[in-house]
Motif scaffolding. Sequence first.
Motif, PDB file in Angstrom:
ATOM      1  N   ASP A 291       0.825  -1.201   0.000  1.00 50.31           N
ATOM      2  CA  ASP A 291       0.000   0.000   0.000  1.00 50.31           C
ATOM      3  C   ASP A 291       0.864   1.257   0.000  1.00 50.31           C
ATOM      4  O   ASP A 291       0.585   2.237  -0.708  1.00 50.31           O
ATOM      5  N   HIS A 292       1.947   1.212   0.767  1.00 57.05           N
ATOM      6  CA  HIS A 292       2.866   2.346   0.842  1.00 57.05           C
ATOM      7  C   HIS A 292       3.532   2.592  -0.511  1.00 57.05           C
ATOM      8  O   HIS A 292       3.781   3.745  -0.901  1.00 57.05           O
ATOM      9  N   GLU A 293       3.820   1.529  -1.262  1.00 57.67           N
ATOM     10  CA  GLU A 293       4.455   1.659  -2.575  1.00 57.67           C
ATOM     11  C   GLU A 293       3.439   1.999  -3.673  1.00 57.67           C
ATOM     12  O   GLU A 293       3.818   2.212  -4.826  1.00 57.67           O
ATOM     13  N   GLY A 294       2.142   1.988  -3.329  1.00 58.33           N
ATOM     14  CA  GLY A 294       1.114   2.256  -4.331  1.00 58.33           C
ATOM     15  C   GLY A 294       0.877   1.100  -5.268  1.00 58.33           C
ATOM     16  O   GLY A 294       0.354   1.288  -6.372  1.00 58.33           O
ATOM     17  N   LYS A 295       1.253  -0.094  -4.865  1.00 54.14           N
ATOM     18  CA  LYS A 295       1.140  -1.258  -5.746  1.00 54.14           C
ATOM     19  C   LYS A 295       0.135  -2.279  -5.218  1.00 54.14           C
ATOM     20  O   LYS A 295       0.117  -3.432  -5.671  1.00 54.14           O
ATOM     21  N   TYR A 296      -0.696  -1.868  -4.262  1.00 53.59           N
ATOM     22  CA  TYR A 296      -1.601  -2.847  -3.638  1.00 53.59           C
ATOM     23  C   TYR A 296      -2.585  -3.433  -4.656  1.00 53.59           C
ATOM     24  O   TYR A 296      -2.739  -4.658  -4.762  1.00 53.59           O
ATOM     25  N   ASP A 297      -3.263  -2.553  -5.415  1.00 48.89           N
ATOM     26  CA  ASP A 297      -4.254  -3.037  -6.382  1.00 48.89           C
ATOM     27  C   ASP A 297      -3.611  -3.917  -7.448  1.00 48.89           C
ATOM     28  O   ASP A 297      -4.162  -4.955  -7.852  1.00 48.89           O
ATOM     29  N   GLU A 298      -2.429  -3.525  -7.915  1.00 49.03           N
ATOM     30  CA  GLU A 298      -1.701  -4.318  -8.917  1.00 49.03           C
ATOM     31  C   GLU A 298      -1.347  -5.698  -8.361  1.00 49.03           C
ATOM     32  O   GLU A 298      -1.457  -6.721  -9.047  1.00 49.03           O
ATOM     33  N   TRP A 299      -0.941  -5.720  -7.120  1.00 46.82           N
ATOM     34  CA  TRP A 299      -0.548  -6.971  -6.449  1.00 46.82           C
ATOM     35  C   TRP A 299      -1.752  -7.907  -6.325  1.00 46.82           C
ATOM     36  O   TRP A 299      -1.658  -9.112  -6.606  1.00 46.82           O
ATOM     37  N   VAL A 300      -2.917  -7.359  -5.949  1.00 48.17           N
ATOM     38  CA  VAL A 300      -4.130  -8.166  -5.804  1.00 48.17           C
ATOM     39  C   VAL A 300      -4.573  -8.700  -7.159  1.00 48.17           C
ATOM     40  O   VAL A 300      -4.937  -9.882  -7.303  1.00 48.17           O
ATOM     41  N   ASP A 301      -4.544  -7.853  -8.200  1.00 47.46           N
ATOM     42  CA  ASP A 301      -4.941  -8.285  -9.549  1.00 47.46           C
ATOM     43  C   ASP A 301      -4.045  -9.415 -10.044  1.00 47.46           C
ATOM     44  O   ASP A 301      -4.521 -10.380 -10.643  1.00 47.46           O
ATOM     45  N   GLN A 302      -2.749  -9.265  -9.804  1.00 44.35           N
ATOM     46  CA  GLN A 302      -1.809 -10.303 -10.241  1.00 44.35           C
ATOM     47  C   GLN A 302      -2.082 -11.618  -9.532  1.00 44.35           C
ATOM     48  O   GLN A 302      -2.050 -12.696 -10.148  1.00 44.35           O
ATOM     49  N   ALA A 303      -2.387 -11.554  -8.236  1.00 43.69           N
ATOM     50  CA  ALA A 303      -2.683 -12.764  -7.482  1.00 43.69           C
ATOM     51  C   ALA A 303      -3.954 -13.433  -7.998  1.00 43.69           C
ATOM     52  O   ALA A 303      -4.029 -14.670  -8.112  1.00 43.69           O
ATOM     53  N   GLN A 304      -4.960 -12.635  -8.331  1.00 43.91           N
ATOM     54  CA  GLN A 304      -6.205 -13.186  -8.864  1.00 43.91           C
ATOM     55  C   GLN A 304      -5.983 -13.860 -10.208  1.00 43.91           C
ATOM     56  O   GLN A 304      -6.554 -14.926 -10.485  1.00 43.91           O
ATOM     57  N   GLN A 305      -5.153 -13.261 -11.044  1.00 38.93           N
ATOM     58  CA  GLN A 305      -4.860 -13.858 -12.341  1.00 38.93           C
ATOM     59  C   GLN A 305      -4.131 -15.193 -12.194  1.00 38.93           C
ATOM     60  O   GLN A 305      -4.426 -16.167 -12.893  1.00 38.93           O
ATOM     61  N   GLU A 306      -3.176 -15.238 -11.295  1.00 43.20           N
ATOM     62  CA  GLU A 306      -2.448 -16.485 -11.056  1.00 43.20           C
ATOM     63  C   GLU A 306      -3.382 -17.570 -10.532  1.00 43.20           C
ATOM     64  O   GLU A 306      -3.262 -18.738 -10.901  1.00 43.20           O
ATOM     65  N   THR A 307      -4.305 -17.183  -9.666  1.00 43.34           N
ATOM     66  CA  THR A 307      -5.259 -18.160  -9.130  1.00 43.34           C
ATOM     67  C   THR A 307      -6.137 -18.717 -10.241  1.00 43.34           C
ATOM     68  O   THR A 307      -6.413 -19.922 -10.308  1.00 43.34           O
ATOM     69  N   GLN A 308      -6.601 -17.836 -11.138  1.00 48.04           N
ATOM     70  CA  GLN A 308      -7.422 -18.277 -12.262  1.00 48.04           C
ATOM     71  C   GLN A 308      -6.670 -19.230 -13.165  1.00 48.04           C
ATOM     72  O   GLN A 308      -7.223 -20.233 -13.654  1.00 48.04           O
ATOM     73  N   LYS A 309      -5.389 -18.961 -13.408  1.00 54.44           N
ATOM     74  CA  LYS A 309      -4.570 -19.853 -14.251  1.00 54.44           C
ATOM     75  C   LYS A 309      -4.463 -21.239 -13.626  1.00 54.44           C
ATOM     76  O   LYS A 309      -4.550 -22.255 -14.316  1.00 54.44           O
TER      77      LYS A 309
END
Length: 314
Positions: A291-309
């Motif tokens: 969250d401090h780096e401003g990458k929280y949403d990107e991190w969550v989206d990436q995790a969701q994509q990996e889970t779908q794969k």
Amino acid sequence: MADGGGWSTIESDEGVFTSLIENLGVKDIQFEELISLDADTIRTLSPVYGVIFLFKYLRDPAPSSTTPQDGTYETSSSSDVFFAAQTIQNACGTQAILSVILNQDGSHTPGGGAPPIEIGSELRSFKEFTAGFPADLRGEALSNSEKVRTAHNAFARASPFVDETARQARDDDGDVYHFIAYTPVNGVLYELDGLQPYPISHGECDAGSFPEKVIGVLQRRIARYPEGETRFNLMAVVRDLRVQARETGDVELLEREERKRRAWAWENTLRRSNFVGFIGEMMKGVVGMKDHEGKYDEWVDQAQQETQKKLMRQ
């Protein structure tokens, strides 16, 4: 069987079993997992006092009071075998362990230069106190032993989400598992299963014939399972290998066994630990950092994509 009464499920693990009996005062004995079902493997660990067998419990009809599926019941009241009925759930592992230990503390030791097992004052008092008890009363005495229960529960997996009094020896698929013991007493190989009405005799057996004899019995038992069933575990009760190493001056063996003991101590410490709080704090730290780096949403989206794969690959 009666309610668990505070007995937790423990793992079939050589480090757990060894530490458990040491906490009960047993000296110079350890457990070794047998990774192959052959007599030579057992013979290399000589002297072997007995074996503990873990298997998936098949829901067969109630045990016959006259004939077991293999072997013969030892119904003689004069039988010099320590045997206790299993009166509660979850304690069958410790009960199987004691079925070997308490039958190998004196003249029944299988010979071949093996000294009797030093069972310590606590277990000695328990064995003497229950000497004249029938199997069911002896099982009740065992289930009510605070010393034995405390030693047993010390190796339960810590979890804040599980009622320890309701645990059963099940795997993730809901299968029930059971421990039994095989040990030679007075020249006879006995199967000691607390769910059976009596000890089961498998015929004459001495130290020299024990490896072949017990492997034959185990092979017949395993043959009753569906083809492909592999969920079995076999543990040998042997003399502390460090004692042998010191007696023979085998420095390499001694160093290897000392490393093994250190690993067991570390693993048992982890078993007693509850890491939920630590994991929670770690996750909060990672989330805060993203969250401090401003990458929280990107991190969550990436995790969701990996889970779908991963789901698509299944």
